[in-house]
Structures are given as structure tokens and as C-alpha cells.
Design a protein around this motif. Structure first.
Motif, PDB file in Angstrom:
ATOM      1  N   GLY A 136       0.627  -1.042   0.410  1.00  0.00           N
ATOM      2  CA  GLY A 136      -0.030   0.120  -0.300  1.00  0.00           C
ATOM      3  C   GLY A 136       0.646   1.091   0.246  1.00  0.00           C
ATOM      4  N   ARG A 137       2.242   1.174   0.346  1.00  0.00           N
ATOM      5  CA  ARG A 137       2.989   2.587   0.174  1.00  0.00           C
ATOM      6  C   ARG A 137       3.026   2.868  -1.132  1.00  0.00           C
ATOM      7  NH1 ARG A 137       6.655   4.260   4.737  1.00  0.00           N
ATOM      8  NH2 ARG A 137       6.564   5.249   3.068  1.00  0.00           N
ATOM      9  N   ARG A 138       3.004   4.140  -1.281  1.00  0.00           N
ATOM     10  CA  ARG A 138       3.963   4.365  -2.901  1.00  0.00           C
ATOM     11  C   ARG A 138       4.522   4.582  -2.429  1.00  0.00           C
ATOM     12  NH1 ARG A 138       2.771  10.449  -3.680  1.00  0.00           N
ATOM     13  NH2 ARG A 138       2.997   9.577  -5.907  1.00  0.00           N
ATOM     14  N   ARG A 139       5.335   4.493  -4.597  1.00  0.00           N
ATOM     15  CA  ARG A 139       6.576   3.776  -4.047  1.00  0.00           C
ATOM     16  C   ARG A 139       7.662   5.023  -5.045  1.00  0.00           C
ATOM     17  NH1 ARG A 139       4.670  -0.422  -2.090  1.00  0.00           N
ATOM     18  NH2 ARG A 139       4.542  -2.648  -2.923  1.00  0.00           N
ATOM     19  N   THR A 140       7.208   5.779  -3.796  1.00  0.00           N
ATOM     20  CA  THR A 140       8.507   6.647  -4.607  1.00  0.00           C
ATOM     21  C   THR A 140       9.731   6.561  -4.436  1.00  0.00           C
ATOM     22  OG1 THR A 140       8.456   7.977  -1.825  1.00  0.00           O
ATOM     23  CG2 THR A 140       6.806   8.763  -3.369  1.00  0.00           C
ATOM     24  N   PRO A 141      10.874   7.835  -5.635  1.00  0.00           N
ATOM     25  CA  PRO A 141      11.980   7.560  -5.214  1.00  0.00           C
ATOM     26  C   PRO A 141      12.869   7.755  -3.980  1.00  0.00           C
ATOM     27  CG  PRO A 141      11.191   9.527  -6.879  1.00  0.00           C
ATOM     28  CD  PRO A 141      10.370   9.376  -5.925  1.00  0.00           C
ATOM     29  N   VAL A 142      12.304   8.091  -3.333  1.00  0.00           N
ATOM     30  CA  VAL A 142      12.911   8.614  -1.519  1.00  0.00           C
ATOM     31  C   VAL A 142      12.179   6.920  -0.821  1.00  0.00           C
ATOM     32  CG1 VAL A 142      12.658   9.098   0.292  1.00  0.00           C
ATOM     33  CG2 VAL A 142      12.525  10.597  -1.752  1.00  0.00           C
ATOM     34  N   TYR A 143      11.301   6.431  -0.802  1.00  0.00           N
ATOM     35  CA  TYR A 143      11.091   5.194  -0.627  1.00  0.00           C
ATOM     36  C   TYR A 143      11.912   3.817  -0.766  1.00  0.00           C
ATOM     37  CZ  TYR A 143       8.381   1.460   1.182  1.00  0.00           C
ATOM     38  OH  TYR A 143       7.971   0.094   1.519  1.00  0.00           O
ATOM     39  N   VAL A 144      11.903   4.297  -2.665  1.00  0.00           N
ATOM     40  CA  VAL A 144      12.271   3.203  -2.660  1.00  0.00           C
ATOM     41  C   VAL A 144      13.927   2.986  -2.304  1.00  0.00           C
ATOM     42  CG1 VAL A 144      13.668   1.921  -5.329  1.00  0.00           C
ATOM     43  CG2 VAL A 144      10.767   2.713  -4.475  1.00  0.00           C
ATOM     44  N   ALA A 145      14.752   4.421  -3.030  1.00  0.00           N
ATOM     45  CA  ALA A 145      15.775   4.430  -2.063  1.00  0.00           C
ATOM     46  C   ALA A 145      15.920   4.075  -0.848  1.00  0.00           C
ATOM     47  CB  ALA A 145      16.335   5.311  -2.230  1.00  0.00           C
ATOM     48  N   SER A 146      15.228   4.511   0.654  1.00  0.00           N
ATOM     49  CA  SER A 146      15.327   3.505   1.394  1.00  0.00           C
ATOM     50  C   SER A 146      14.996   2.317   2.041  1.00  0.00           C
ATOM     51  CB  SER A 146      15.073   4.663   2.371  1.00  0.00           C
ATOM     52  OG  SER A 146      13.678   4.280   3.046  1.00  0.00           O
ATOM     53  N   TRP A 147      14.341   2.117   0.908  1.00  0.00           N
ATOM     54  CA  TRP A 147      13.791   0.574   1.408  1.00  0.00           C
ATOM     55  C   TRP A 147      14.963  -0.152   0.632  1.00  0.00           C
ATOM     56  CZ3 TRP A 147      13.897  -3.070  -2.822  1.00  0.00           C
ATOM     57  CH2 TRP A 147      13.358  -4.555  -2.668  1.00  0.00           C
ATOM     58  N   ALA A 148      15.850   0.112  -0.277  1.00  0.00           N
ATOM     59  CA  ALA A 148      17.007  -0.546  -0.359  1.00  0.00           C
ATOM     60  C   ALA A 148      17.615  -0.964   0.193  1.00  0.00           C
ATOM     61  CB  ALA A 148      16.993  -0.028  -2.194  1.00  0.00           C
ATOM     62  N   LEU A 149      18.072   0.665   0.882  1.00  0.00           N
ATOM     63  CA  LEU A 149      19.624   0.397   2.123  1.00  0.00           C
ATOM     64  C   LEU A 149      19.022  -0.443   2.706  1.00  0.00           C
ATOM     65  CD1 LEU A 149      20.190   4.035   1.511  1.00  0.00           C
ATOM     66  CD2 LEU A 149      21.884   2.182   0.819  1.00  0.00           C
ATOM     67  N   SER A 150      17.878  -0.591   3.274  1.00  0.00           N
ATOM     68  CA  SER A 150      17.767  -1.766   4.519  1.00  0.00           C
ATOM     69  C   SER A 150      16.983  -3.114   3.925  1.00  0.00           C
ATOM     70  CB  SER A 150      16.302  -0.864   5.324  1.00  0.00           C
ATOM     71  OG  SER A 150      15.486  -0.629   4.336  1.00  0.00           O
ATOM     72  N   ALA A 151      16.767  -2.938   3.274  1.00  0.00           N
ATOM     73  CA  ALA A 151      15.829  -4.238   2.594  1.00  0.00           C
ATOM     74  C   ALA A 151      16.547  -5.824   3.220  1.00  0.00           C
ATOM     75  CB  ALA A 151      15.121  -4.459   1.063  1.00  0.00           C
ATOM     76  N   VAL A 152      18.082  -5.628   2.595  1.00  0.00           N
ATOM     77  CA  VAL A 152      18.135  -6.683   2.624  1.00  0.00           C
ATOM     78  C   VAL A 152      19.728  -7.003   3.392  1.00  0.00           C
ATOM     79  CG1 VAL A 152      20.497  -8.205   1.182  1.00  0.00           C
ATOM     80  CG2 VAL A 152      18.125  -7.498   0.089  1.00  0.00           C
ATOM     81  N   ARG A 153      19.242  -7.368   4.693  1.00  0.00           N
ATOM     82  CA  ARG A 153      20.366  -7.898   5.079  1.00  0.00           C
ATOM     83  C   ARG A 153      21.741  -9.342   5.932  1.00  0.00           C
ATOM     84  NH1 ARG A 153      21.832  -2.986   5.031  1.00  0.00           N
ATOM     85  NH2 ARG A 153      20.769  -1.392   6.664  1.00  0.00           N
ATOM     86  N   LEU A 154      22.239  -9.326   6.209  1.00  0.00           N
ATOM     87  CA  LEU A 154      22.900 -10.526   6.362  1.00  0.00           C
ATOM     88  C   LEU A 154      22.694 -10.876   7.382  1.00  0.00           C
ATOM     89  CD1 LEU A 154      27.509  -9.530   5.174  1.00  0.00           C
ATOM     90  CD2 LEU A 154      25.583 -11.759   4.110  1.00  0.00           C
ATOM     91  N   VAL A 155      22.560 -12.224   7.690  1.00  0.00           N
ATOM     92  CA  VAL A 155      22.184 -12.262   9.384  1.00  0.00           C
ATOM     93  C   VAL A 155      23.580 -13.421   9.817  1.00  0.00           C
ATOM     94  CG1 VAL A 155      20.602 -13.676  10.877  1.00  0.00           C
ATOM     95  CG2 VAL A 155      19.964 -12.968   8.618  1.00  0.00           C
ATOM     96  N   LEU A 156      24.353 -12.196  10.601  1.00  0.00           N
ATOM     97  CA  LEU A 156      25.033 -12.871  11.613  1.00  0.00           C
ATOM     98  C   LEU A 156      25.225 -14.198  12.997  1.00  0.00           C
ATOM     99  CD1 LEU A 156      26.984  -9.570  10.170  1.00  0.00           C
ATOM    100  CD2 LEU A 156      27.437 -11.767   9.164  1.00  0.00           C
ATOM    101  N   ALA A 157      26.565 -14.477  13.213  1.00  0.00           N
ATOM    102  CA  ALA A 157      26.343 -15.690  13.685  1.00  0.00           C
ATOM    103  C   ALA A 157      26.143 -14.554  15.504  1.00  0.00           C
ATOM    104  CB  ALA A 157      27.222 -17.035  14.307  1.00  0.00           C
ATOM    105  N   ASP A 158      25.740 -15.078  17.081  1.00  0.00           N
ATOM    106  CA  ASP A 158      26.281 -14.386  17.469  1.00  0.00           C
ATOM    107  C   ASP A 158      27.229 -15.406  18.821  1.00  0.00           C
ATOM    108  OD1 ASP A 158      26.280 -13.247  19.973  1.00  0.00           O
ATOM    109  OD2 ASP A 158      24.353 -12.733  20.328  1.00  0.00           O
ATOM    110  N   ARG A 159      28.258 -15.287  18.269  1.00  0.00           N
ATOM    111  CA  ARG A 159      29.196 -16.301  18.591  1.00  0.00           C
ATOM    112  C   ARG A 159      29.609 -16.267  20.547  1.00  0.00           C
ATOM    113  NH1 ARG A 159      28.761 -19.109  14.906  1.00  0.00           N
ATOM    114  NH2 ARG A 159      29.913 -18.247  13.213  1.00  0.00           N
ATOM    115  N   SER A 160      28.879 -14.980  21.349  1.00  0.00           N
ATOM    116  CA  SER A 160      28.786 -14.801  22.713  1.00  0.00           C
ATOM    117  C   SER A 160      27.064 -15.768  23.264  1.00  0.00           C
ATOM    118  CB  SER A 160      28.537 -13.389  22.632  1.00  0.00           C
ATOM    119  OG  SER A 160      27.555 -12.823  22.769  1.00  0.00           O
ATOM    120  N   VAL A 161      26.297 -16.138  22.552  1.00  0.00           N
ATOM    121  CA  VAL A 161      25.830 -17.019  23.345  1.00  0.00           C
ATOM    122  C   VAL A 161      25.403 -18.000  23.938  1.00  0.00           C
ATOM    123  CG1 VAL A 161      25.273 -18.349  21.040  1.00  0.00           C
ATOM    124  CG2 VAL A 161      22.859 -17.513  22.380  1.00  0.00           C
TER     125      VAL A 161
END
Length: 141
Positions: free
Chosen positions: A109-134
Motif C-alpha cells: 500500500g505504500r507509494r513507490r516514490t523514489p525516496v521510499y524505494v531508495a530507503s527500502w533498498a538500503l535496508s531491505a537486505v541484511r546478512l544474518v550474522l552469528a552471535d558467538r557470545s550466545v
């Protein structure tokens, strides 16, 4: 958690998170890039079959190796207990894949404005790193 289109010999696949047990690292609706057959170590996030309901896939953090398999916990300690505190260690044959990355889809439902798309692209994909201190935190309790 649902698994999408895994071929028996595929090295990588996609799974979808349902529920809040891994919040805030993983959110309901996140897509996961999973690596089948990857070496698993304490601190990794993994996809596994639920030991008491093996047609159900779950995603949990691997805490430590114990007799009988892996001790697994959810990252969201305030969520209902659906981890090794309820069902014990998970045998190796139920461990399916290591989570490598997460992808958050665009909000519906969000408008796909250039600002929204750019902000989404920077945050959408992240590596899932191990937490070795667990494992150390578990022993310190």
C-alpha cells in the motif's frame, strides 16, 4: 516458517518467517536466504524441523552442542516458548539449513516514490550474522 520451492539438490533456498520468536533480528514476513548443508556452529541462525511436529519448520539460534543434538533458542525471550526449553536438544538429522541473509519486502500500500524505494533498498537486505557470545551468556545465567 514456510519453505518455498526447494529442489532436493539445491544448495540455497528461500524461506519465509512466520511469528515473532526471532524478533528483532527477524520479523514476521521476512524472506530468508538459507544455505542447505552448511556447517553449523554455535551462534548461527538455522532452519530446522520441529522435533515434536516434523512437518513444521522453525527458525532458531543455535546455542550449543549437547548430548542428543543442538540446544536452540529464539531471540525474542518475551515470546512464547517454542525452543529447546520446551522440547530439549534437536537431533542433527532435523537441522536443515543455515540462514545467510534476510530480505524485508516493501510495505503493501505504500507509494513507490523514489525516496521510499531508495530507503527500502538500503535496508531491505541484511546478512544474518552469528552471535558467538550466545553460548557464554547461557552459561552465565
Amino acid at each position: 516458517m514456510t519453505e518455498q520451492g526447494r529442489e532436493p539438490t539445491a544448495l540455497f533456498g528461500v524461506a519465509e518467517v512466520t511469528g515473532r520468536s526471532m524478533y528483532p533480528r527477524l520479523r514476521h514476513g521476512d524472506q530468508l536466504l538459507v544455505h542447505y548443508g552448511a556447517e553449523l556452529r554455535a551462534g548461527d541462525v538455522a532452519v530446522l524441523r520441529h522435533p515434536l511436529q516434523q512437518d513444521l519448520l522453525i527458525v532458531k539460534r543455535l546455542v550449543e552442542r549437547r548430548d542428543g543434538g543442538w540446544w536452540v533458542l529464539g531471540d525474542n525471550h518475551g515470546d512464547e516458548v517454542v525452543d529447546s526449553r520446551a522440547f530439549g536438544a534437536v537431533p542433527d538429522e532435523l537441522m536443515l539449513a543455515r540462514v545467510r541473509a534476510r530480505y524485508r519486502p516493501m510495505l503493501p500500500g505504500r507509494r513507490r516514490t523514489p525516496v521510499y524505494v531508495a530507503s527500502w533498498a538500503l535496508s531491505a537486505v541484511r546478512l544474518v550474522l552469528a552471535d558467538r557470545s550466545v553460548s557464554r551468556r547461557l552459561r552465565a545465567r
